[in-house]
Design a protein around this motif. Sequence first.
Motif, PDB file in Angstrom:
ATOM      1  N   SER A  11       0.839  -1.196   0.000  1.00  0.00           N
ATOM      2  CA  SER A  11       0.000   0.000   0.000  1.00  0.00           C
ATOM      3  C   SER A  11       0.872   1.243   0.000  1.00  0.00           C
ATOM      4  CB  SER A  11      -0.893   0.027   1.244  1.00  0.00           C
ATOM      5  OG  SER A  11      -0.108   0.086   2.411  1.00  0.00           O
ATOM      6  N   CYS A  12       0.225   2.385  -0.295  1.00  0.00           N
ATOM      7  CA  CYS A  12       0.877   3.660  -0.037  1.00  0.00           C
ATOM      8  C   CYS A  12       0.783   3.928   1.462  1.00  0.00           C
ATOM      9  CB  CYS A  12       0.229   4.777  -0.861  1.00  0.00           C
ATOM     10  SG  CYS A  12      -1.472   5.156  -0.391  1.00  0.00           S
ATOM     11  N   HIS A  13       1.303   5.043   1.922  1.00  0.00           N
ATOM     12  CA  HIS A  13       1.343   5.264   3.370  1.00  0.00           C
ATOM     13  C   HIS A  13      -0.038   5.518   3.968  1.00  0.00           C
ATOM     14  CE1 HIS A  13       2.427   7.290   7.207  1.00  0.00           C
ATOM     15  NE2 HIS A  13       3.309   6.304   7.210  1.00  0.00           N
ATOM     16  N   CYS A  14      -0.905   6.234   3.244  1.00  0.00           N
ATOM     17  CA  CYS A  14      -2.236   6.560   3.783  1.00  0.00           C
ATOM     18  C   CYS A  14      -3.260   5.494   3.428  1.00  0.00           C
ATOM     19  CB  CYS A  14      -2.689   7.921   3.278  1.00  0.00           C
ATOM     20  SG  CYS A  14      -3.157   7.963   1.537  1.00  0.00           S
ATOM     21  N   ARG A  15      -2.848   4.495   2.692  1.00  0.00           N
ATOM     22  CA  ARG A  15      -3.695   3.370   2.291  1.00  0.00           C
ATOM     23  C   ARG A  15      -4.827   3.770   1.346  1.00  0.00           C
ATOM     24  NH1 ARG A  15      -2.252  -1.194   4.411  1.00  0.00           N
ATOM     25  NH2 ARG A  15      -4.202  -2.192   3.854  1.00  0.00           N
ATOM     26  N   ASN A  16      -4.655   4.895   0.671  1.00  0.00           N
ATOM     27  CA  ASN A  16      -5.593   5.197  -0.410  1.00  0.00           C
ATOM     28  C   ASN A  16      -5.408   4.193  -1.540  1.00  0.00           C
ATOM     29  OD1 ASN A  16      -7.525   6.766  -1.904  1.00  0.00           O
ATOM     30  ND2 ASN A  16      -5.803   7.468  -3.153  1.00  0.00           N
ATOM     31  N   VAL A  17      -4.185   3.777  -1.734  1.00  0.00           N
ATOM     32  CA  VAL A  17      -3.868   2.776  -2.749  1.00  0.00           C
ATOM     33  C   VAL A  17      -3.357   1.530  -2.035  1.00  0.00           C
ATOM     34  CG1 VAL A  17      -2.546   2.256  -4.836  1.00  0.00           C
ATOM     35  CG2 VAL A  17      -3.204   4.628  -4.323  1.00  0.00           C
ATOM     36  N   PHE A  78       1.762   7.659  -8.362  1.00  0.00           N
ATOM     37  CA  PHE A  78       1.889   8.181  -6.995  1.00  0.00           C
ATOM     38  C   PHE A  78       0.531   8.346  -6.347  1.00  0.00           C
ATOM     39  CE2 PHE A  78       5.600   9.618  -9.157  1.00  0.00           C
ATOM     40  CZ  PHE A  78       6.578   9.722  -8.198  1.00  0.00           C
ATOM     41  N   CYS A  79       0.503   8.258  -5.029  1.00  0.00           N
ATOM     42  CA  CYS A  79      -0.647   8.705  -4.261  1.00  0.00           C
ATOM     43  C   CYS A  79      -0.428  10.173  -3.928  1.00  0.00           C
ATOM     44  CB  CYS A  79      -0.805   7.898  -2.978  1.00  0.00           C
ATOM     45  SG  CYS A  79      -2.143   8.530  -1.943  1.00  0.00           S
ATOM     46  N   LYS A  80      -1.381  11.015  -4.301  1.00  0.00           N
ATOM     47  CA  LYS A  80      -1.257  12.441  -4.039  1.00  0.00           C
ATOM     48  C   LYS A  80      -1.464  12.768  -2.566  1.00  0.00           C
ATOM     49  CE  LYS A  80      -3.823  14.042  -7.720  1.00  0.00           C
ATOM     50  NZ  LYS A  80      -4.553  15.093  -8.456  1.00  0.00           N
ATOM     51  N   ASN A  81      -2.181  11.914  -1.846  1.00  0.00           N
ATOM     52  CA  ASN A  81      -2.421  12.176  -0.422  1.00  0.00           C
ATOM     53  C   ASN A  81      -1.133  12.106   0.373  1.00  0.00           C
ATOM     54  OD1 ASN A  81      -5.159  12.492  -0.760  1.00  0.00           O
ATOM     55  ND2 ASN A  81      -5.643  10.382  -0.205  1.00  0.00           N
ATOM     56  N   CYS A  82      -0.368  11.039   0.150  1.00  0.00           N
ATOM     57  CA  CYS A  82       0.795  10.809   1.016  1.00  0.00           C
ATOM     58  C   CYS A  82       2.112  10.869   0.247  1.00  0.00           C
ATOM     59  CB  CYS A  82       0.658   9.464   1.740  1.00  0.00           C
ATOM     60  SG  CYS A  82       0.628   8.040   0.641  1.00  0.00           S
ATOM     61  N   GLY A  83       2.043  10.997  -1.075  1.00  0.00           N
ATOM     62  CA  GLY A  83       3.251  11.195  -1.862  1.00  0.00           C
ATOM     63  C   GLY A  83       4.044   9.953  -2.180  1.00  0.00           C
TER      64      GLY A  83
HETATM   65 ZN   LIG Z   1      -1.465   7.495   0.038  1.00  0.00          ZN
END
Ligand SMILES: [Zn+2]
Length: 147
Positions: A11-17, A78-83
Motif C-alpha cells: 500500500s501507499c502510506h495513507c492506504r488510499n492505494v 503516486f498517491c497524491k495524499n501521502c506522496g
Molecule cells: Zn497514500
Amino acid sequence: MQNTTQSLPGSCHCRNVTYTLDWPGGLPLSLRKCNCTFCTKHAPAYFGNPKASLAVTVRDVSALTKYEFGTRTASFHFCKNCGVFLFATSVIDGHAYAVLNANTLDGVVPSSVAETNFEGENVDVRLSRRMATWIRDFRMTLASGGA
Ligand SMILES: [Zn+2]
C-alpha cells in the motif's frame, strides 16, 4: 528459492492505494536499484516477474497521479495524499506491464537489499540523530498565487 506462489500485500502510506501481489518468484526478492535522476531522488527498489499478478485498489482515484519523463515510455504512479510512489507501468504493444516499488510492500519481506530502521529510537535519541545528520539550513518559500 521456493516455488509456491505467495500473496504479498502492499500500500501507499495513507492506504488510499492498496494492492495484492500474487508472487510466484520465491524469496528472497531480487531487487533492482536504478541510478537515473528520478530514482536517485526517490530511491525505489524495483522487482517484477512476468508470471506475477498485481491487483491494485484505489479508494480515491482523484488522489492517484502519474509522472512521466525522459522517453515517456513508463508512467510512475503516486498517491497524491501521502506522496508515495508505488509502481511504474509501461504499455508495450497495447499491453500494460507493471513493476513494483518494493518499499511499498506491507510487512517484512525478505529481500537482498539491506535496510535501516529507526523505529526503536526514543524521542531524545531520534532528535539528536536528526540534529547530527539532517540538513540544518532549510528554508521553504511559498510562491504567491496572486496576479
Ligand atoms: Zn497514500
